[in-house]
Design a protein around this motif. Structure first.
Motif, mmCIF file in Angstrom:
data_model
loop_
_atom_site.group_PDB
_atom_site.id
_atom_site.type_symbol
_atom_site.label_atom_id
_atom_site.label_comp_id
_atom_site.label_asym_id
_atom_site.label_seq_id
_atom_site.Cartn_x
_atom_site.Cartn_y
_atom_site.Cartn_z
ATOM 1 N N LYS A 3 0.832 -1.201 0.000
ATOM 2 C CA LYS A 3 0.000 0.000 0.000
ATOM 3 C C LYS A 3 0.865 1.249 0.000
ATOM 4 O O LYS A 3 1.939 1.278 0.608
ATOM 5 C CB LYS A 3 -0.974 -0.009 1.169
ATOM 6 N N MET A 4 0.411 2.266 -0.726
ATOM 7 C CA MET A 4 1.188 3.495 -0.830
ATOM 8 C C MET A 4 1.320 4.170 0.531
ATOM 9 O O MET A 4 0.380 4.218 1.311
ATOM 10 C CB MET A 4 0.532 4.447 -1.826
ATOM 11 N N GLN A 5 2.519 4.672 0.806
ATOM 12 C CA GLN A 5 2.739 5.468 2.000
ATOM 13 C C GLN A 5 2.230 6.880 1.743
ATOM 14 O O GLN A 5 2.234 7.352 0.603
ATOM 15 C CB GLN A 5 4.221 5.493 2.363
ATOM 16 N N THR A 6 1.774 7.557 2.790
ATOM 17 C CA THR A 6 1.140 8.855 2.599
ATOM 18 C C THR A 6 1.638 9.891 3.601
ATOM 19 O O THR A 6 2.148 9.547 4.677
ATOM 20 C CB THR A 6 -0.392 8.738 2.737
ATOM 21 N N GLU A 7 1.483 11.152 3.231
ATOM 22 C CA GLU A 7 1.708 12.283 4.129
ATOM 23 C C GLU A 7 0.428 13.108 4.165
ATOM 24 O O GLU A 7 -0.142 13.421 3.114
ATOM 25 C CB GLU A 7 2.851 13.164 3.643
ATOM 26 N N PHE A 8 0.007 13.487 5.367
ATOM 27 C CA PHE A 8 -1.213 14.265 5.524
ATOM 28 C C PHE A 8 -0.903 15.743 5.293
ATOM 29 O O PHE A 8 -0.659 16.510 6.225
ATOM 30 C CB PHE A 8 -1.806 14.036 6.915
ATOM 31 N N LEU A 9 -0.876 16.105 4.017
ATOM 32 C CA LEU A 9 -0.660 17.487 3.607
ATOM 33 C C LEU A 9 -1.844 17.909 2.741
ATOM 34 O O LEU A 9 -2.798 17.156 2.563
ATOM 35 C CB LEU A 9 0.660 17.612 2.842
ATOM 36 N N ASP A 10 -1.806 19.099 2.193
ATOM 37 C CA ASP A 10 -2.870 19.593 1.322
ATOM 38 C C ASP A 10 -2.290 19.902 -0.048
ATOM 39 O O ASP A 10 -1.676 20.951 -0.227
ATOM 40 C CB ASP A 10 -3.504 20.845 1.938
ATOM 41 N N PRO A 11 -2.461 18.992 -1.034
ATOM 42 C CA PRO A 11 -3.220 17.742 -0.936
ATOM 43 C C PRO A 11 -2.392 16.611 -0.319
ATOM 44 O O PRO A 11 -1.194 16.778 -0.065
ATOM 45 C CB PRO A 11 -3.528 17.439 -2.404
ATOM 46 N N ILE A 12 -3.029 15.452 -0.102
ATOM 47 C CA ILE A 12 -2.344 14.265 0.383
ATOM 48 C C ILE A 12 -1.189 13.925 -0.554
ATOM 49 O O ILE A 12 -1.322 13.984 -1.775
ATOM 50 C CB ILE A 12 -3.312 13.054 0.447
ATOM 51 N N GLN A 13 -0.032 13.562 0.027
ATOM 52 C CA GLN A 13 1.129 13.148 -0.761
ATOM 53 C C GLN A 13 1.251 11.623 -0.713
ATOM 54 O O GLN A 13 1.117 11.010 0.353
ATOM 55 C CB GLN A 13 2.403 13.793 -0.220
ATOM 56 N N TYR A 14 1.529 11.023 -1.875
ATOM 57 C CA TYR A 14 1.589 9.561 -2.007
ATOM 58 C C TYR A 14 2.970 9.102 -2.467
ATOM 59 O O TYR A 14 3.588 9.737 -3.335
ATOM 60 C CB TYR A 14 0.558 9.083 -3.035
ATOM 61 N N TYR A 15 3.399 7.970 -1.899
ATOM 62 C CA TYR A 15 4.699 7.385 -2.253
ATOM 63 C C TYR A 15 4.537 5.883 -2.444
ATOM 64 O O TYR A 15 4.009 5.191 -1.569
ATOM 65 C CB TYR A 15 5.734 7.647 -1.153
ATOM 66 N N LEU A 16 4.985 5.397 -3.588
ATOM 67 C CA LEU A 16 5.024 3.959 -3.844
ATOM 68 C C LEU A 16 6.423 3.486 -3.490
ATOM 69 O O LEU A 16 7.404 3.925 -4.089
ATOM 70 C CB LEU A 16 4.700 3.677 -5.305
ATOM 71 N N VAL A 17 6.511 2.605 -2.494
ATOM 72 C CA VAL A 17 7.807 2.224 -1.942
ATOM 73 C C VAL A 17 8.171 0.799 -2.368
ATOM 74 O O VAL A 17 7.420 -0.150 -2.119
ATOM 75 C CB VAL A 17 7.799 2.329 -0.400
ATOM 76 N N PHE A 18 9.332 0.672 -3.024
ATOM 77 C CA PHE A 18 9.892 -0.629 -3.366
ATOM 78 C C PHE A 18 11.093 -0.893 -2.461
ATOM 79 O O PHE A 18 11.486 -0.029 -1.669
ATOM 80 C CB PHE A 18 10.314 -0.674 -4.834
ATOM 81 N N GLU A 19 11.672 -2.075 -2.574
ATOM 82 C CA GLU A 19 12.749 -2.460 -1.656
ATOM 83 C C GLU A 19 13.924 -1.493 -1.707
ATOM 84 O O GLU A 19 14.477 -1.115 -0.667
ATOM 85 C CB GLU A 19 13.237 -3.877 -1.980
ATOM 86 N N ASN A 20 14.322 -1.082 -2.899
ATOM 87 C CA ASN A 20 15.506 -0.246 -3.029
ATOM 88 C C ASN A 20 15.220 1.128 -3.633
ATOM 89 O O ASN A 20 16.152 1.835 -4.031
ATOM 90 C CB ASN A 20 16.567 -0.963 -3.889
ATOM 91 N N ASP A 21 13.948 1.501 -3.702
ATOM 92 C CA ASP A 21 13.608 2.769 -4.340
ATOM 93 C C ASP A 21 12.195 3.169 -3.931
ATOM 94 O O ASP A 21 11.454 2.388 -3.339
ATOM 95 C CB ASP A 21 13.678 2.636 -5.864
ATOM 96 N N PHE A 22 11.842 4.415 -4.209
ATOM 97 C CA PHE A 22 10.463 4.859 -4.008
ATOM 98 C C PHE A 22 10.118 5.878 -5.081
ATOM 99 O O PHE A 22 10.990 6.506 -5.683
ATOM 100 C CB PHE A 22 10.260 5.447 -2.607
ATOM 101 N N ILE A 23 8.811 6.013 -5.314
ATOM 102 C CA ILE A 23 8.313 6.942 -6.330
ATOM 103 C C ILE A 23 7.330 7.899 -5.665
ATOM 104 O O ILE A 23 6.382 7.465 -5.001
ATOM 105 C CB ILE A 23 7.587 6.194 -7.465
ATOM 106 N N HIS A 24 7.558 9.194 -5.836
ATOM 107 C CA HIS A 24 6.613 10.205 -5.354
ATOM 108 C C HIS A 24 5.511 10.317 -6.400
ATOM 109 O O HIS A 24 5.676 10.962 -7.430
ATOM 110 C CB HIS A 24 7.327 11.544 -5.162
ATOM 111 N N MET A 25 4.381 9.668 -6.125
ATOM 112 C CA MET A 25 3.358 9.495 -7.147
ATOM 113 C C MET A 25 2.695 10.805 -7.565
ATOM 114 O O MET A 25 2.257 10.946 -8.705
ATOM 115 C CB MET A 25 2.301 8.503 -6.657
ATOM 116 N N ASN A 26 2.598 11.780 -6.673
ATOM 117 C CA ASN A 26 1.982 13.063 -7.035
ATOM 118 C C ASN A 26 2.676 13.698 -8.236
ATOM 119 O O ASN A 26 2.049 14.389 -9.039
ATOM 120 C CB ASN A 26 2.030 14.030 -5.856
#
Length: 263
Positions: free
Chosen positions: A9-32
């Motif tokens: 499941k995507m990791q999130t930050e409670f900001l305006d708007p919500i920030q989403y991150y797709l996290v893999f073992e050796n990397d992550f993607i800032h989906m916004n």
């Protein structure tokens, strides 16, 4: 850029708007940052979130044997009223169950497709509301263990929904509700042993999701069956990626799948 990894499941930050991150073992993607960009997705295989083996995923990111064996997939996860750690009674692993069940839990009201009641650990507020795609939510009870939260949810769901209509949520087809009024309306139905934990002095939390275009008729993507998909990301709500062609992809619902993303 090509990324390969196991979906969780995507990791999130409670900001305006919500920030989403797709996290893999050796990397992550800032989906916004990918909104209005094309994403190509390819199904590669499976990796159970518990044993790590390439076995078909049964439920919740686990292979069938882990789902029926590991404490992280016990029935009390989905049905909190079945929690027994407060009685010193083991389901699958008492040490783990005490760690999770014997901590503060929240019973809340959230409005995503409709007003619903739910349960989460206090430490998961507001993450739980974000994952459900709720645009407003409020805590109504804070209790010291999962069992008390569970029996409260059971009592209240006779009077308010306990499920989200995911299609309606993704269409953004909802109306603002007065959750404080809802809380007072439901107060008489709270079990006697929980009444002292009622919260009556807080306000609603409002959430804003990064969506530029809501789908009129959401079409769920089964990447395991379809094998490949390419589309332009139009937004993110709950744990869903929303594409401009009305395709939606539930990241959490596909935990344990290994995918390749070409961005």
């Amino acid at each position: 850029m090509v990324y390969t990894g196991v979906l969780t499941k995507m990791q999130t930050e409670f900001l305006d708007p919500i920030q989403y991150y797709l996290v893999f073992e050796n990397d992550f993607i800032h989906m916004n940052q990918l909104i209005n960009k094309t994403i190509e997705m390819k199904f590669v295989g499976h990796q159970c979130l518990s044993c790590g083996l390439n076995k078909p995923i049964y439920r919740q990111g686990f292979c069938k044997s882990c789902f029926f064996d590991k404490p992280v997939a016990g029935d009390w996860i989905m049905r909190p009223e079945l929690s027994t750690a407060h009685l010193n009674k083991e389901d699958r692993d008492l040490e783990y169950e005490k760690k999770v069940q014997l901590q503060p839990h929240i019973v809340y009201l959230a409005n995503s497709s409709n007003v619903k009641v739910g349960v989460t650990r206090k430490s998961q507020v507001p993450t739980r509301w974000i994952d459900q795609g709720a645009h407003e939510a409020i805590e109504i009870v804070e209790v010291p263990n999962r069992y008390l939260a569970g029996i409260t949810e059971v009592a209240l769901k006779d009077h308010v929904a306990d499920k989200t209509n995911w299609r309606k949520m993704l269409r953004n087809d909802n109306a603002d509700e007065d959750l404080i009024e809802w809380r007072q309306r439901l107060k008489p139905y709270i079990p006697n042993e929980v009444k002292d934990y009622f919260i009556d002095n807080n306000t609603e939390t409002h959430l804003n999701f990064p969506v530029e275009h809501y789908p009129e008729k959401p079409k769920s993507l089964n990447i395991e069956k379809q094998m490949t998909y390419s589309g332009t990301l139009a937004g993110i709500k709950g744990q869903y990626l929303i594409f401009q062609d009305n395709t939606v992809f539930n990241v959490r619902g596909n935990e344990g799948l290994v995918v390749e993303l070409n961005i």
